[in-house]
Design a protein around this motif. Structure first.
Motif, short mmCIF file in Angstrom:
data_model
loop_
_atom_site.label_atom_id
_atom_site.label_comp_id
_atom_site.label_asym_id
_atom_site.label_seq_id
_atom_site.Cartn_x
_atom_site.Cartn_y
_atom_site.Cartn_z
N TYR A 71 39.71 -52.01 55.23
CA TYR A 71 38.19 -51.97 54.83
C TYR A 71 37.86 -50.98 53.50
CZ TYR A 71 39.89 -47.71 57.41
OH TYR A 71 40.74 -46.65 57.87
N SER A 95 39.40 -36.68 49.33
CA SER A 95 40.09 -37.61 48.05
C SER A 95 40.90 -38.68 49.00
CB SER A 95 41.29 -36.74 47.41
OG SER A 95 42.16 -36.31 48.31
N ARG A 142 38.80 -38.64 60.16
CA ARG A 142 38.62 -39.63 61.25
C ARG A 142 39.75 -40.42 62.05
NH1 ARG A 142 33.66 -43.03 58.48
NH2 ARG A 142 32.11 -41.34 58.91
N GLU A 165 39.44 -43.20 62.86
CA GLU A 165 38.76 -44.49 62.57
C GLU A 165 38.50 -45.54 63.71
OE1 GLU A 165 38.27 -43.92 59.54
OE2 GLU A 165 39.83 -43.11 58.29
N ARG A 173 48.02 -40.11 63.35
CA ARG A 173 46.85 -39.57 63.22
C ARG A 173 46.39 -38.47 64.42
NH1 ARG A 173 44.44 -40.52 58.54
NH2 ARG A 173 42.39 -39.99 58.44
N LEU A 222 34.62 -45.48 62.80
CA LEU A 222 33.79 -46.41 62.25
C LEU A 222 33.28 -47.29 63.32
CD1 LEU A 222 36.41 -47.21 59.30
CD2 LEU A 222 34.07 -46.55 59.09
N PRO A 277 28.75 -46.28 60.00
CA PRO A 277 29.09 -47.73 60.00
C PRO A 277 30.03 -48.29 59.13
CG PRO A 277 26.96 -47.27 58.78
CD PRO A 277 27.46 -45.98 59.45
N LEU A 290 31.04 -50.84 56.09
CA LEU A 290 30.28 -51.29 55.10
C LEU A 290 31.33 -52.20 54.43
CD1 LEU A 290 27.99 -48.53 53.73
CD2 LEU A 290 27.48 -50.36 55.50
N THR A 318 33.30 -54.25 51.71
CA THR A 318 33.46 -53.70 50.30
C THR A 318 34.18 -54.66 49.55
OG1 THR A 318 33.73 -51.66 51.25
CG2 THR A 318 34.13 -51.76 48.84
N1 SAH Z 1 42.20 -39.94 52.68
C1 SAH Z 1 41.18 -39.28 53.77
C2 SAH Z 1 39.84 -39.45 53.50
C3 SAH Z 1 39.55 -40.96 53.64
S1 SAH Z 1 38.20 -41.51 53.00
C4 SAH Z 1 41.70 -39.58 54.96
O1 SAH Z 1 42.67 -40.22 55.48
O2 SAH Z 1 41.35 -39.02 56.11
C5 SAH Z 1 36.79 -40.90 54.34
C6 SAH Z 1 36.30 -42.04 55.39
O3 SAH Z 1 35.68 -43.32 54.64
C7 SAH Z 1 37.60 -42.77 56.16
O4 SAH Z 1 38.11 -41.95 56.98
C8 SAH Z 1 36.77 -43.75 56.49
O5 SAH Z 1 36.21 -43.81 57.89
C9 SAH Z 1 35.41 -44.03 55.65
N2 SAH Z 1 35.50 -45.37 55.08
C10 SAH Z 1 36.60 -45.99 54.22
N3 SAH Z 1 36.09 -47.29 53.89
C11 SAH Z 1 34.68 -47.60 54.40
C12 SAH Z 1 33.95 -48.64 54.25
N4 SAH Z 1 34.28 -49.71 53.71
N5 SAH Z 1 32.91 -48.59 55.00
C13 SAH Z 1 32.35 -47.20 55.68
N6 SAH Z 1 33.14 -46.13 55.87
C14 SAH Z 1 34.49 -46.15 55.17
#
Ligand code: SAH
Length: 427
Positions: free
Chosen positions: A145, A185, A237, A239, A259, A278, A307, A309, A311
């Protein structure tokens, strides 16, 4: 930084003023504001006036955080039973949560209104503004995602240097008054554990701030060092609680078991945990969301739920929202906020950027009035922001009024946060 609901002075005395709220008359010490007059609008904290606020802006904040007691007409017996159970402090079952996720009409309005009342009763109209600095968009993982996925060759990658990260954080604290910063990051091992330790130490040497790390599955030894260096929390998260779905979405990199293990040792290490899921992933059901709520309740000191989204340059790029799916995600997000607020009265629930991106600026008010109690502002330097594309077209908030009135000159704001976090962690 934190913000309180403004109050209007209606009686001036020598060292204090009286202000009226909906339910009571409060005595507020004038502190340094010795020339307060009847009719002035003020912000106050721990019983002391802190600053005068413009009346129009005061009204705007009140509008946003105001009370919205809804008097329901028709509630089913089951709904009333669930509310009663919550009031008595009982744990909701998955079935009861599923019922709440499906409510419509009057019951939906009542759910949001009850959550708003619980937020106000427990959090005393305080809410906090946190900042996030996205310091690198490199990632070794391939979450289907996420636009940062390693296999995305169309993304301009960037890494902030140690000194740039430290400077950005220190400016946010000293110039704008942030008290809690998330450093996020992709999972990027360019930054060694020692570098992360150095970043945290340098920031903490220069200012008082709570640092939350959001850097992925780096394992126990890394997080032990990071905690020792002075980090207070993690944003991490799970997730989705549906393990099959998790596996489908993370063919490489993230792993559900790992996780959960991270969440376990985060707690052991005394981290303040921000976690959640999510909403609206392909194949996800309401049942899954109910499980997500239960798992969030188990692990979260702060809820981070937003939510999904779709991409570009991801394998889910074709899963485009139509009006119906968009509405569904927004509604589910608000309901999850409200249910979690009712289940864990004092938890922190920020309105996440993904929700604002999907629903627009007006959602902030709705989310706060459904039980959310904090906001997360993006502090990533402008030149990098467009490249942190976990999803596209990110929403950036109108921050001025919030930054202007956040009680950043006040050490109480830091202390309050400290006390609340300690209370939640039972230390
Ligand atoms: N590297 C870190 C941070 C991840 S990015 C980690 O692994 O925890 C932070 C968050 O962005 C993710 O945990 C995910 O829930 C969210 N994210 C990633 N892609 C997304 C998308 N397309 N739409 C909404 N949230 C998204």
């Amino acid at each position: 930084m934190c913000l309180t609901i403004p109050a209007q002075v209606f009686e001036k005395h020598k060292n204090f003023v009286l202000v009226k709220t909906d339910s009571e008359i409060r005595k507020i010490n004038t502190g340094f504001l010795t020339d307060l007059k009847k009719g002035d609008w003020i912000l106050h904290t721990v019983g002391t006036a802190v600053r005068i606020i413009d009346s129009e802006e005061a009204k705007e904040i009140i509008e946003l955080l105001g009370k919205t007691k809804y008097i329901p007409q028709k509630l089913s017996t089951q709904f009333k039973e669930i509310l009663k159970k919550i009031q008595l402090g009982g744990d909701l079952t998955k079935e009861e949560i599923t019922y709440l996720l499906r409510v419509k009409g009057d019951e939906k309005k009542t759910l949001f209104s009850e959550a708003n009342i619980v937020r106000q009763a427990n959090l005393h109209d305080f809410f906090c503004i946190h900042g996030i600095i996205e310091f690198s968009n490199y990632c070794k993982n391939d979450c289907s995602y996420c636009g940062l996925r390693a296999e995305n060759r169309n993304l301009t990658r960037y890494r902030m240097s140690v000194s740039e990260i430290v400077q950005t954080a220190v400016d946010a604290v000293k110039k704008k008054g942030y008290k809690l910063l998330v450093l996020q990051s992709g999972e990027d091992y360019f930054y060694t554990d020692e570098m992360l330790v150095e970043i945290i130490k340098k920031i903490k040497e220069k200012c008082r701030v709570f640092i939350f790390m959001s850097v992925g599955e780096r394992g126990y030894p890394a997080y032990k060092k990071i905690k020792k260096a002075g980090a207070s929390g993690v944003l991490f998260r799970f997730e989705t609680s549906n393990q099959k779905l998790f596996k489908r979405l993370h063919s490489k990199g993230k792993n559900f078991k790992n996780r959960l293990e991270h969440l376990k040792f985060f707690r052991e290490l005394g981290y303040f945990i921000a976690t959640g899921s999510l909403i609206g992933l392909p194949g996800q059901t309401i049942d899954d969301l109910a499980e997500d709520i239960l798992l969030t309740k188990k692990w979260a000191n702060m809820v981070s739920t937003g939510p999904f989204l779709s991409t570009v340059d991801t394998s889910l790029a074709d899963v485009i929202d139509n009006e119906k799916t968009k509405k569904w995600k927004i509604e589910m997000n608000l309901k999850m906020i409200a249910i979690l607020r009712l289940m864990v009265e004092t938890t922190r629930i920020p309105v996440v950027t993904a929700l604002e991106t999907l629903a627009g600026v007006n959602i902030r008010k709705k989310a706060l009035q459904s039980g959310a109690n904090s906001l997360m502002f993006n502090l990533t330097p402008a030149k990098y922001r467009p490249h942190y594309k976990i999803y596209g077209h990110k929403f950036y908030q109108k921050e001025n009024i919030w930054e202007k009135y956040g009680l950043f000159k006040d050490k109480e704001s830091y202390q309050m946060l400290e006390e609340r976090m300690a209370k939640e962690l039972n230390v």
